[in-house]
Design a protein around this motif. Structure first.
Motif, PDB file in Angstrom:
ATOM      1  N   ASP A   1       2.520   2.679  -1.588  1.00 39.66           N
ATOM      2  CA  ASP A   1       2.272   1.410  -2.443  1.00 39.66           C
ATOM      3  C   ASP A   1       2.806   1.150  -3.687  1.00 39.66           C
ATOM      4  OD1 ASP A   1       1.092   0.268  -0.155  1.00 39.66           O
ATOM      5  OD2 ASP A   1      -0.794   0.468  -0.957  1.00 39.66           O
TER       6      ASP A   1
ATOM      7  N   SER B   1      -0.601  -5.635  -1.543  1.00 45.96           N
ATOM      8  CA  SER B   1      -0.776  -4.046  -1.298  1.00 45.96           C
ATOM      9  C   SER B   1      -1.761  -3.578  -2.024  1.00 45.96           C
ATOM     10  CB  SER B   1       0.775  -3.373  -2.005  1.00 45.96           C
ATOM     11  OG  SER B   1       0.698  -3.519  -3.190  1.00 45.96           O
TER      12      SER B   1
ATOM     13  N   HIS C   1       5.766  -1.520  -4.414  1.00 45.32           N
ATOM     14  CA  HIS C   1       5.031  -2.362  -4.647  1.00 45.32           C
ATOM     15  C   HIS C   1       6.096  -3.768  -5.070  1.00 45.32           C
ATOM     16  CE1 HIS C   1       3.363  -4.849  -7.914  1.00 45.32           C
ATOM     17  NE2 HIS C   1       2.258  -5.276  -7.129  1.00 45.32           N
TER      18      HIS C   1
ATOM     19  N   LYS D   1      -0.714  -4.233 -13.605  1.00 45.85           N
ATOM     20  CA  LYS D   1       0.079  -3.384 -12.841  1.00 45.85           C
ATOM     21  C   LYS D   1       0.173  -1.908 -13.308  1.00 45.85           C
ATOM     22  CE  LYS D   1       4.228  -4.020 -12.654  1.00 45.85           C
ATOM     23  NZ  LYS D   1       5.931  -4.100 -12.590  1.00 45.85           N
TER      24      LYS D   1
END
Length: 154
Positions: free
Chosen positions: A52, A67, A56, A80
């Protein structure tokens, strides 16, 4: 994270690889892996999160489904980068759990644990420097070529 063992595909790979070991793997060992022991759960988490993290950006550009990164960001109102930091911590913890299981092999023989460990090592190789699974320009291609195409001759 509850579905990591299934969504990462690790459970299927671990079970299949043990079944292919032949007579050296007992029915008890197959039952053990089917019950998702700590080493298998840890390897599944490593697989899921490494995948992931490295995929991503490209998945979001393609408009793929959320995800683990997106789920974490939404659930914890995190950036993030915060999600990546948390996942790297969980990956490190997963390796600690794998090491712990390998240091005291009481439930199954060491060759069974080594098989599960080696699959996790492959996952690490494929994802540690980017998406070596789908991107053929990474070092993973070189490693695979060295092992399978140009093996050492003894």
């Amino acid at each position: 994270m509850k579905v990591a063992p299934v969504t990462s595909g690790y459970m299927m790979i671990a079970t299949t690889s043990l079944a292919l070991m032949g007579k050296s793997v007992t029915p008890e060992a197959l039952h053990w892996v089917a019950n998702e022991p700590l080493i298998v759960r840890a390897a599944s988490v490593i697989c899921r999160l490494m995948d992931d993290i490295v995929r991503h950006e490209s998945e979001q550009e393609r408009g793929d489904v959320a995800s683990a990164v997106e789920c974490y960001m939404n659930e914890y109102c995190a950036s993030k980068q915060d999600a990546y930091i948390e996942f790297v911590k969980q990956i490190r913890d997963g390796w600690k759990d794998i090491n712990k299981e390998c240091l005291d092999p009481i439930l199954v023989p060491m060759p069974v644990l080594e098989q599960v460990l080696n699959i996790a090592r492959v996952i690490n190789l494929l994802y540690k420097d980017g998406d070596g699974y789908t991107n053929t320009t990474t070092k993973a291609k070189e490693f695979i070529t060295l092992v399978l195409v140009d093996p050492v001759i003894v």
